[in-house]
Design a protein around this motif. Structure first.
Motif, PDB file in Angstrom:
ATOM      1  N   GLU A 171      -5.962  -0.327  -6.354  1.00 12.27           N
ATOM      2  CA  GLU A 171      -7.275   0.055  -5.844  1.00 12.27           C
ATOM      3  C   GLU A 171      -7.119   1.224  -4.882  1.00 12.27           C
ATOM      4  O   GLU A 171      -6.405   1.125  -3.874  1.00 12.27           O
ATOM      5  CB  GLU A 171      -7.922  -1.129  -5.133  1.00 12.27           C
ATOM      6  CG  GLU A 171      -9.306  -0.838  -4.574  1.00 12.27           C
ATOM      7  CD  GLU A 171      -9.903  -2.042  -3.891  1.00 12.27           C
ATOM      8  OE1 GLU A 171     -10.712  -1.843  -2.969  1.00 12.27           O
ATOM      9  OE2 GLU A 171      -9.564  -3.182  -4.280  1.00 12.27           O
ATOM     10  N   VAL A 172      -7.775   2.359  -5.198  1.00  8.68           N
ATOM     11  CA  VAL A 172      -7.687   3.559  -4.381  1.00  8.68           C
ATOM     12  C   VAL A 172      -8.806   3.545  -3.351  1.00  8.68           C
ATOM     13  O   VAL A 172      -9.979   3.312  -3.673  1.00  8.68           O
ATOM     14  CB  VAL A 172      -7.776   4.824  -5.249  1.00  8.68           C
ATOM     15  CG1 VAL A 172      -7.836   6.073  -4.375  1.00  8.68           C
ATOM     16  CG2 VAL A 172      -6.593   4.900  -6.194  1.00  8.68           C
ATOM     17  N   SER A 173      -8.439   3.823  -2.104  1.00  6.63           N
ATOM     18  CA  SER A 173      -9.410   3.949  -1.022  1.00  6.63           C
ATOM     19  C   SER A 173      -8.990   5.134  -0.163  1.00  6.63           C
ATOM     20  O   SER A 173      -8.011   5.052   0.584  1.00  6.63           O
ATOM     21  CB  SER A 173      -9.462   2.669  -0.182  1.00  6.63           C
ATOM     22  OG  SER A 173     -10.353   2.839   0.909  1.00  6.63           O
ATOM     23  N   ALA A 197       0.726   5.722   0.370  1.00  9.37           N
ATOM     24  CA  ALA A 197      -0.042   6.916   0.723  1.00  9.37           C
ATOM     25  C   ALA A 197       0.870   8.134   0.688  1.00  9.37           C
ATOM     26  O   ALA A 197       2.072   8.044   0.984  1.00  9.37           O
ATOM     27  CB  ALA A 197      -0.667   6.770   2.104  1.00  9.37           C
ATOM     28  N   ARG A 203       0.843  -1.184   0.000  1.00  9.29           N
ATOM     29  CA  ARG A 203       0.000   0.000   0.000  1.00  9.29           C
ATOM     30  C   ARG A 203       0.879   1.235   0.000  1.00  9.29           C
ATOM     31  O   ARG A 203       1.989   1.226   0.551  1.00  9.29           O
ATOM     32  CB  ARG A 203      -0.921   0.000   1.219  1.00  9.29           C
ATOM     33  CG  ARG A 203      -1.966  -1.101   1.195  1.00  9.29           C
ATOM     34  CD  ARG A 203      -2.832  -1.089   2.440  1.00  9.29           C
ATOM     35  NE  ARG A 203      -2.070  -1.444   3.641  1.00  9.29           N
ATOM     36  CZ  ARG A 203      -1.815  -2.694   3.999  1.00  9.29           C
ATOM     37  NH1 ARG A 203      -2.213  -3.711   3.247  1.00  9.29           N
ATOM     38  NH2 ARG A 203      -1.144  -2.942   5.104  1.00  9.29           N
ATOM     39  N   ASP A 236      -7.055   8.174   0.912  1.00 14.72           N
ATOM     40  CA  ASP A 236      -5.729   8.689   0.554  1.00 14.72           C
ATOM     41  C   ASP A 236      -4.709   7.560   0.445  1.00 14.72           C
ATOM     42  O   ASP A 236      -3.509   7.784   0.566  1.00 14.72           O
ATOM     43  CB  ASP A 236      -5.261   9.721   1.581  1.00 14.72           C
ATOM     44  CG  ASP A 236      -5.124   9.144   2.979  1.00 14.72           C
ATOM     45  OD1 ASP A 236      -5.442   7.951   3.173  1.00 14.72           O
ATOM     46  OD2 ASP A 236      -4.709   9.884   3.884  1.00 14.72           O
ATOM     47  N   GLN A 237      -5.164   6.337   0.188  1.00 14.81           N
ATOM     48  CA  GLN A 237      -4.275   5.183   0.097  1.00 14.81           C
ATOM     49  C   GLN A 237      -4.586   4.376  -1.150  1.00 14.81           C
ATOM     50  O   GLN A 237      -5.734   4.241  -1.557  1.00 14.81           O
ATOM     51  CB  GLN A 237      -4.452   4.323   1.341  1.00 14.81           C
ATOM     52  CG  GLN A 237      -3.537   3.119   1.438  1.00 14.81           C
ATOM     53  CD  GLN A 237      -3.660   2.425   2.778  1.00 14.81           C
ATOM     54  OE1 GLN A 237      -2.988   2.750   3.734  1.00 14.81           O
ATOM     55  NE2 GLN A 237      -4.556   1.445   2.856  1.00 14.81           N
ATOM     56  N   VAL A 238      -3.529   3.861  -1.787  1.00 11.07           N
ATOM     57  CA  VAL A 238      -3.708   2.989  -2.936  1.00 11.07           C
ATOM     58  C   VAL A 238      -3.079   1.633  -2.612  1.00 11.07           C
ATOM     59  O   VAL A 238      -1.968   1.565  -2.074  1.00 11.07           O
ATOM     60  CB  VAL A 238      -3.088   3.590  -4.223  1.00 11.07           C
ATOM     61  CG1 VAL A 238      -1.622   3.916  -4.043  1.00 11.07           C
ATOM     62  CG2 VAL A 238      -3.288   2.643  -5.411  1.00 11.07           C
ATOM     63  N   THR A 244      -7.788  12.643  -5.254  1.00  6.89           N
ATOM     64  CA  THR A 244      -7.434  12.049  -6.535  1.00  6.89           C
ATOM     65  C   THR A 244      -7.708  13.048  -7.646  1.00  6.89           C
ATOM     66  O   THR A 244      -8.691  13.799  -7.600  1.00  6.89           O
ATOM     67  CB  THR A 244      -8.226  10.757  -6.787  1.00  6.89           C
ATOM     68  OG1 THR A 244      -9.619  11.019  -6.632  1.00  6.89           O
ATOM     69  CG2 THR A 244      -7.814   9.674  -5.812  1.00  6.89           C
ATOM     70  N   GLY A 267      -7.131   9.809 -11.675  1.00 11.67           N
ATOM     71  CA  GLY A 267      -7.226   8.828 -10.612  1.00 11.67           C
ATOM     72  C   GLY A 267      -5.981   8.716  -9.770  1.00 11.67           C
ATOM     73  O   GLY A 267      -5.875   7.816  -8.922  1.00 11.67           O
ATOM     74  N   PHE A 268      -5.008   9.616  -9.965  1.00 14.88           N
ATOM     75  CA  PHE A 268      -3.778   9.611  -9.186  1.00 14.88           C
ATOM     76  C   PHE A 268      -3.910  10.579  -8.008  1.00 14.88           C
ATOM     77  O   PHE A 268      -4.832  11.405  -7.941  1.00 14.88           O
ATOM     78  CB  PHE A 268      -2.585   9.986 -10.057  1.00 14.88           C
ATOM     79  CG  PHE A 268      -2.330   9.027 -11.184  1.00 14.88           C
ATOM     80  CD1 PHE A 268      -2.412   7.654 -10.985  1.00 14.88           C
ATOM     81  CD2 PHE A 268      -1.996   9.483 -12.457  1.00 14.88           C
ATOM     82  CE1 PHE A 268      -2.170   6.764 -12.014  1.00 14.88           C
ATOM     83  CE2 PHE A 268      -1.759   8.602 -13.491  1.00 14.88           C
ATOM     84  CZ  PHE A 268      -1.848   7.234 -13.271  1.00 14.88           C
ATOM     85  N   PHE A 269      -2.927  10.520  -7.081  1.00 15.47           N
ATOM     86  CA  PHE A 269      -2.997  11.343  -5.876  1.00 15.47           C
ATOM     87  C   PHE A 269      -2.453  12.748  -6.119  1.00 15.47           C
ATOM     88  O   PHE A 269      -1.426  12.939  -6.787  1.00 15.47           O
ATOM     89  CB  PHE A 269      -2.207  10.698  -4.741  1.00 15.47           C
ATOM     90  CG  PHE A 269      -2.888   9.500  -4.129  1.00 15.47           C
ATOM     91  CD1 PHE A 269      -4.261   9.328  -4.236  1.00 15.47           C
ATOM     92  CD2 PHE A 269      -2.163   8.554  -3.433  1.00 15.47           C
ATOM     93  CE1 PHE A 269      -4.897   8.225  -3.674  1.00 15.47           C
ATOM     94  CE2 PHE A 269      -2.777   7.452  -2.864  1.00 15.47           C
ATOM     95  CZ  PHE A 269      -4.156   7.285  -2.983  1.00 15.47           C
TER      96      PHE A 269
END
Length: 800
Positions: A248-250, A199, A197, A252-254, A211, A215-217
């Motif tokens: 899979e993004v959830s 972040a 993971r 502030d973590q991927v 995001t 779809g990126f941070f």
């Protein structure tokens, strides 16, 4: 031993005969706990990171050189200072030193306008870490026997590798200058085995991570500032590419699952517009630009990004190479080699690694179109404050540009070590200082020209600090001006000299106005001023800081006027300013030697409460200046030796940068054994496990100072002749314990590049190159003085 020229050839031939050296590597056999002391530093001049190499968790501090709190400090110059100067000088002339001290402390400091409610530290600001990249891995921790974490200085690539449950995990990190991104590539030797993971965080700040349209941070925040002032805006993007797995993004973590490999791409920027943009330092956040950088890097791919990065780095790093014969200890982890120095071990390879590391850090922290290396170079972190229960983003000493030794020392090796392009940020810094420093010269001192005092930041602060005792140092600007001349002296680029000549002239005008005639001797003296950060005792035992004519000020003034004369002569400028400078130089109160054989630090032989003080400012005329030498006024060289012995006998050189300066002094004094001894002491006492220097805490200046001192032992070229040429001295301070070795590409003033090999302490081959300009010199090898003249693009070789 006589030397003869054996051949002359075009420089292109050199490329075929240049020897190769094994890449220098810093490595550990275990993860690090402290990113500052054990992390592997990576940087592209503007962005950087520290790799500690955790197995289950990794927290990587991310840095961007313009992430500063604070805001523009216009109005910090103090008009009461100029008004008080005549009274202060009169008190000193009358021998009323205590009254003069009190009035100087009261008036000769900066002020904070227009709002007196501003907190001084908040207004000045501090360099800060940008964000953390947090990685958390899903595998066991059984990796102790197979673990290796390394930084290849020749490629600027950091690698972490280990085995867990029979699977080899590898992480490759670099900061690309060509593509202006930071890259982390994670892979395993088993398909589908990579699970972790990631972040992007900046805890306990107003920053937030969302995001973007891809779809990126995107992490964004704004520095605090009082209304209506706007604080600096910063942001960082994290993009990724997955090979045969999922992301899979959830929040502030991927989460990456069942992947063969994952490439993480980081881009960052602020809305800071640059050192020369005053007073409008801030613009619009370049969000679209960083989005394009991420898109381009992902489309380029990891392998091509690494190839382009490595080629770019090698162009600079490969310019110079050094090898000293000794036992091969590359198989021993670097932290263990450093620890061995504490027991008095001798490790020539570790000293040359320190040299290579200094050059590496320069490339990583100072590139064109970026800010110059600050007190920490580029690298800082945030630490959790247990008492306050939150993260503290303060960087020691604000991570700023201290201009009473530190930023100067940072750039001592930049030219001799073949990294001239890396000096451009410093030149830009001085251009910005000169622009902002005109107000300080006029309002604070009632003088023409420009200057800066002890501290400087990205907001153009040039006034004295908030306490005069350490912050009032009006000769810092003239000291910085020396670096403008040094760049010319090494490159002989007249177009460049023309571009900075007005800054040299204005610095000269400041000093001409600042100096006053001493009523007793008739000499010109600077003052009131200090010997940086040091103190002395008045007759009644009172602590004092200021006098008229402290030795360092006098030496800097002499140095600046000589530079003014030399620059005018090089450009053929008949300006009356040149004649004024020459006349004033001849009237400057010269340094004096006390009855104990030491160079006096102040105008009188005062007693010192701290005779082992870290600053040795009154030897400026030995280095970085060269007012004295063994062939001119050698009595001051002997007095310098006694001065150093006195400092050291009272515990001096107890900081990393101070120890590096002593090593440099000893090299300039042609005492190679002592220079090397202090480099070894630097490694033993003032070096962190990752080779970062420490004050303590971490300061990068000792890394650069040590690099310069090593070069100074092998090559010196500071002697300027009346015809504008520089003499070159080969192996002037070769340590007796270095009987065999070789170097390639060290640069000498006058526009030369030099290659040397020696055996049994004797030069066995020597090549001289004039890559860019016609060049003349007198080459000193042992007892030989050999006149040399080369056309641009030509080389010659000499042998005994």
């Amino acid at each position: 031993m006589q030397f003869t020229i054996v051949r002359s050839f075009a420089i292109g031939v050199l490329l075929h005969v240049a020897y190769g050296l094994p890449a220098s590597t810093i490595w550990f056999s275990e993860p690090g706990d402290d990113p500052i002391g054990e992390g592997l530093p990576l940087g592209n001049g503007r962005m950087g990171m520290l790799v500690s190499g955790g197995i289950l968790k990794e927290r990587i501090p991310l840095c961007e050189d313009s992430v500063w709190s604070g805001w523009p400090n216009s109005g910090a110059a103090n008009p009461a200072a100029a008004e008080a100067l005549p009274r202060i000088r009169s008190l000193f002339a009358q021998g009323k030193d205590a009254e003069a001290q009190a009035l100087t402390i009261e008036t000769q400091k900066g002020v904070w306008q227009p709002d007196p409610t501003w907190n001084t530290y908040e207004a000045y600001g501090t360099y800060q870490m940008l964000a953390f990249l947090d990685l958390e891995f899903e595998h066991s921790i059984d990796a102790s026997d197979s673990y290796k974490r390394s930084l290849d200085l020749g490629t600027a690539v950091a690698t972490v590798s280990y085995q867990s449950a029979g699977i080899t995990y590898t992480r490759t990190h670099f900061a690309s200058h060509p593509d202006q991104v930071m890259v982390i590539h994670l892979h395993t030797d088993t398909p589908g085995a990579l699970n972790f993971r990631a972040a992007l965080t900046r805890p306990d700040s107003n920053a937030s991570t969302t995001t973007d349209q891809n779809g990126f941070f995107l992490l964004q925040g704004i520095m605090d500032a009082p209304s209506p002032i706007k604080g600096l805006s910063y942001h960082c993007r994290l993009g990724w590419k997955v090979e045969n797995g999922t992301a899979e993004v959830s929040g502030d973590q991927v989460s990456f699952k069942d992947a063969d490999a994952v490439t993480l791409i980081l881009a960052a920027a602020t809305n800071y517009r640059g050192l020369l943009s005053a007073p409008e330092y801030l613009g619009e956040p370049p969000l679209a630009h960083t989005a394009e950088q991420i898109r381009h890097a992902l489309s380029t791919g990891f392998h091509e990004l690494q190839d382009q990065h490595t080629m770019d780095h090698r162009t600079l790093f490969g310019e110079v190479a050094l090898e000293v014969e000794g036992p091969d200890r590359k198989s021993i982890p670097t932290d263990q080699r450093i620890h061995s120095m504490e027991t008095g071990d001798s490790d020539p390879g570790l000293v040359t690694l320190l040299f290579d590391f200094g050059r590496y850090l320069m490339i990583a922290s100072s590139r064109p179109d970026a800010l110059p290396a600050n007190l920490q170079g580029l690298w800082t972190t945030a630490r959790y404050d247990e008492e306050k229960q939150k993260f503290d983003y303060y960087t020691p000493w604000n991570g700023d540009y201290h201009t009473n030794i530190n930023v100067q020392m940072n750039y001592w090796p930049v030219h001799v070590a073949g990294l001239d392009p890396c000096s451009e940020p410093l030149v830009d810094l001085i251009r910005g200082m000169a622009k902002a420093g005109t107000e300080t010269a006029r309002v604070q001192h009632g003088c023409r020209g420009w200057t800066v005092h002890t501290i400087h930041n990205v907001w153009g602060f040039t006034a004295p600090g908030w306490e005069a005792s350490w912050g009032h140092f009006p000769m810092a600007g003239p000291w910085m001006t020396r670096h403008l001349w040094e760049k010319y002296a090494y490159t002989m680029d007249l177009d460049y000299l023309k571009s900075v000549y007005p800054i040299i002239c204005e610095s000269t005008r400041f000093v001409l106005d600042w100096l006053v005639e001493d009523p007793d001797s008739g000499f010109l003296v600077s003052g009131p001023s200090e010997s940086p950060e040091n103190r002395f005792l008045l007759d009644d035992g009172t602590i004092a800081y200021f006098c008229m004519g402290p030795t360092m000020d006098q030496m800097i003034a002499h140095d600046l006027f000589q530079i003014m004369e030399d620059a005018a002569d090089a450009l053929g400028d008949p300006s009356p300013l040149r004649e004024e400078a020459e006349a004033a130089r001849k009237k400057i109160l010269p340094p004096r030697i006390g009855k104990e054989g030491r160079i006096l630090e102040w105008s009188e032989p005062y007693q010192e409460p701290d005779p082992g003080h870290r600053h040795i400012s009154h030897l400026y005329g030995i280095h970085p200046g060269f007012q004295f030498g063994w062939d001119h006024q050698p009595e001051f060289m002997k007095a310098a030796e006694q001065t150093i012995l006195h400092r050291l006998s009272h515990g001096g050189a107890h900081t990393g940068w101070s120890r590096a300066w002593v090593a440099m002094f000893q090299a300039r004094l042609n005492n190679g054994s002592e220079s090397l001894r202090h480099l070894q002491l630097l490694l033993a006492k003032s070096t962190l496990p990752n080779l970062f220097g420490t004050h303590p805490p971490f300061q990068i200046d000792s890394n650069f100072g040590a690099c310069a001192a090593i070069a100074e032992m092998l090559l010196q070229s500071h002697q300027l002749n009346a015809d504008g040429t520089f003499d070159i001295h080969i192996l002037p301070a070769l340590p007796p314990s270095w009987p065999n070795g070789k170097f390639r590409g060290l640069k000498a003033r006058g526009g030369f590049s030099v290659d040397v090999e020696w055996k049994n302490h004797q030069v066995t081959s020597l090549s001289l190159h004039a890559p860019k300009t016609d060049a003349k010199t007198t080459l000193h090898v042992g007892d030989n003085a050999i006149p040399v003249s080369l056309k641009a693009g030509r080389s010659l070789s000499l042998q005994p």
